[in-house]
Scaffold this motif. Structure first.
Motif, PDB file in Angstrom:
ATOM      1  N   PRO A  40       0.819  -1.205   0.000  1.00 18.54           N
ATOM      2  CA  PRO A  40       0.000   0.000   0.000  1.00 18.54           C
ATOM      3  C   PRO A  40       0.855   1.258   0.000  1.00 18.54           C
ATOM      4  O   PRO A  40       1.785   1.395   0.792  1.00 18.54           O
ATOM      5  CB  PRO A  40      -0.795  -0.120   1.302  1.00 18.54           C
ATOM      6  CG  PRO A  40      -0.861  -1.576   1.564  1.00 18.54           C
ATOM      7  CD  PRO A  40       0.462  -2.130   1.095  1.00 18.54           C
ATOM      8  N   GLY A  41       0.549   2.157  -0.928  1.00 17.81           N
ATOM      9  CA  GLY A  41       1.266   3.415  -0.994  1.00 17.81           C
ATOM     10  C   GLY A  41       2.636   3.343  -1.614  1.00 17.81           C
ATOM     11  O   GLY A  41       3.364   4.337  -1.649  1.00 17.81           O
ATOM     12  N   LYS A  42       3.008   2.171  -2.110  1.00 15.64           N
ATOM     13  CA  LYS A  42       4.334   1.999  -2.706  1.00 15.64           C
ATOM     14  C   LYS A  42       4.212   1.554  -4.152  1.00 15.64           C
ATOM     15  O   LYS A  42       3.183   1.046  -4.590  1.00 15.64           O
ATOM     16  CB  LYS A  42       5.158   0.996  -1.908  1.00 15.64           C
ATOM     17  CG  LYS A  42       5.477   1.435  -0.491  1.00 15.64           C
ATOM     18  CD  LYS A  42       6.424   0.456   0.167  1.00 15.64           C
ATOM     19  CE  LYS A  42       6.810   0.920   1.567  1.00 15.64           C
ATOM     20  NZ  LYS A  42       7.759  -0.029   2.225  1.00 15.64           N
ATOM     21  N   THR A  90       4.118  -7.747   3.577  1.00 11.86           N
ATOM     22  CA  THR A  90       2.701  -7.599   3.258  1.00 11.86           C
ATOM     23  C   THR A  90       2.531  -6.777   1.986  1.00 11.86           C
ATOM     24  O   THR A  90       3.035  -5.663   1.884  1.00 11.86           O
ATOM     25  CB  THR A  90       1.959  -6.920   4.422  1.00 11.86           C
ATOM     26  OG1 THR A  90       1.984  -7.791   5.553  1.00 11.86           O
ATOM     27  CG2 THR A  90       0.514  -6.622   4.042  1.00 11.86           C
ATOM     28  N   ALA A  91       1.842  -7.347   1.023  1.00 11.41           N
ATOM     29  CA  ALA A  91       1.672  -6.697  -0.274  1.00 11.41           C
ATOM     30  C   ALA A  91       0.768  -7.564  -1.138  1.00 11.41           C
ATOM     31  O   ALA A  91       0.451  -8.699  -0.779  1.00 11.41           O
ATOM     32  CB  ALA A  91       3.020  -6.517  -0.970  1.00 11.41           C
TER      33      ALA A  91
END
Length: 128
Positions: A40-42, A90-91
């Motif tokens: 998230p956000g990456k 986590t991804a």
């Protein structure tokens, strides 16, 4: 060709998980295959990539020694064994494939729009 990735999940920190990806329409003689992830956000990042033309499997530093990429050519399957998982792993994980002559590390850095086939992303969540 096509790539279809499945089977993520929720696992505790230190645990293991194996991702699978069915790769069809390619010959393993001339192919680049990779595992990518996006937290998230990456931005999406390539973490493990194989180049048949180079005969090398590349691992990004954050997963080196913990993740192992393998294949079963007879079944047209590619796997990512993930051990000692950490919360920062986590991804959403994706497999990707392309009939191209390219170095493994370069395929992991390849722009998403240039890659021919992406598998369906699968969520991997590592709890602390």
């Amino acid at each position: 060709g096509a790539a279809a990735g499945v089977w993520g999940g929720l696992v505790q920190s230190g645990g293991s998980l194996r991702l699978s990806c069915a790769v069809s329409g390619f010959t393993f003689d001339d192919i680049a295959i990779g595992w990518f992830r996006q937290a998230p956000g990456k931005e999406r990042e390539g973490i493990s990539c194989y180049s048949s033309s180079e005969g090398v499997t590349y691992y990004e530093d954050s997963v080196k020694g913990r993740f192992t990429m393998s294949s079963d050519n007879a079944k047209n399957m590619v796997y990512l064994q993930m051990n000692n998982l950490k919360p920062e792993d986590t991804a959403v994980y994706y497999c990707a494939a392309e009939g191209v002559i390219i170095r493994a590390a370069a395929f992991c850095r390849r722009s998403a729009g240039l890659v021919d086939y992406w598998g369906k992303g699968t969520q991997v969540t590592v709890s602390s």
